[in-house]
Scaffold this motif. Structure first.
Motif, mmCIF file in Angstrom:
data_model
loop_
_atom_site.group_PDB
_atom_site.id
_atom_site.type_symbol
_atom_site.label_atom_id
_atom_site.label_comp_id
_atom_site.label_asym_id
_atom_site.label_seq_id
_atom_site.Cartn_x
_atom_site.Cartn_y
_atom_site.Cartn_z
ATOM 1 N N ALA A 28 0.739 -1.117 0.135
ATOM 2 C CA ALA A 28 0.046 0.141 -0.001
ATOM 3 C C ALA A 28 0.975 1.265 -0.042
ATOM 4 O O ALA A 28 0.602 2.206 -0.691
ATOM 5 N N THR A 31 2.511 1.589 -3.195
ATOM 6 C CA THR A 31 1.498 1.805 -4.560
ATOM 7 C C THR A 31 1.492 3.350 -4.286
ATOM 8 O O THR A 31 1.214 4.176 -5.280
ATOM 9 N N CYS A 38 -2.866 6.700 -8.077
ATOM 10 C CA CYS A 38 -3.505 5.835 -6.756
ATOM 11 C C CYS A 38 -3.667 6.882 -5.676
ATOM 12 O O CYS A 38 -2.543 7.595 -5.334
ATOM 13 N N PHE A 41 -4.861 4.087 -0.539
ATOM 14 C CA PHE A 41 -4.876 2.725 -0.215
ATOM 15 C C PHE A 41 -4.634 2.486 1.124
ATOM 16 O O PHE A 41 -3.678 2.348 1.744
ATOM 17 N N GLU A 62 -8.848 0.713 -1.914
ATOM 18 C CA GLU A 62 -7.932 1.591 -3.005
ATOM 19 C C GLU A 62 -8.791 2.551 -3.749
ATOM 20 O O GLU A 62 -10.076 2.255 -4.054
ATOM 21 N N HIS A 73 -1.659 0.193 -12.307
ATOM 22 C CA HIS A 73 -1.463 -0.650 -11.043
ATOM 23 C C HIS A 73 -1.167 -2.024 -11.354
ATOM 24 O O HIS A 73 -0.211 -2.526 -10.813
#
Length: 102
Positions: A28, A31, A38, A41, A62, A73
């Motif tokens: 997370a 990301t 993003c 998350f 997310e 992703h």
């Protein structure tokens, strides 16, 4: 284009929740820091009606800017490694994907 929400419910194998959580929290963090699409998350613990945590159950929540961000992703070089690391820790997984109306 609408934002895309991804919610995944995981059930970990007994005794594997801490290992799972360490991997998914690092995933997370990376990301959000490495993927500009993003927006969020979160790793969440399920709780019962009394507020007690439900053992071996976690959710990820997310949020991506658009469909292209989700595609990027999923194509990340990190995804196969994360999937392989999590697979032996997970009893079940349920994925929900939804468009977010603005």
């Amino acid at each position: 284009m609408p934002q895309i929400a991804i919610i995944v419910e995981f059930e970990t194998l007994p005794g594997q929740q801490a290992a799972f959580e360490a991997i998914i929290r690092e995933h997370a963090r990376r990301t959000v820091s490495d993927e500009p699409g993003c927006l969020r998350f979160d790793v969440l613990h399920l709780v019962d009606e009394s507020g007690a945590r439900v053992p071996n159950k976690l959710l990820v929540n997310e949020l991506y800017a658009d469909r292209a961000a989700v595609v990027a992703h999923r194509a990340s070089e990190r995804m196969p490694k994360v999937g392989a690391a999590l697979a032996p820790l997970v009893a079940s997984r349920r994925l929900i994907e939804a468009e977010v109306d603005a």
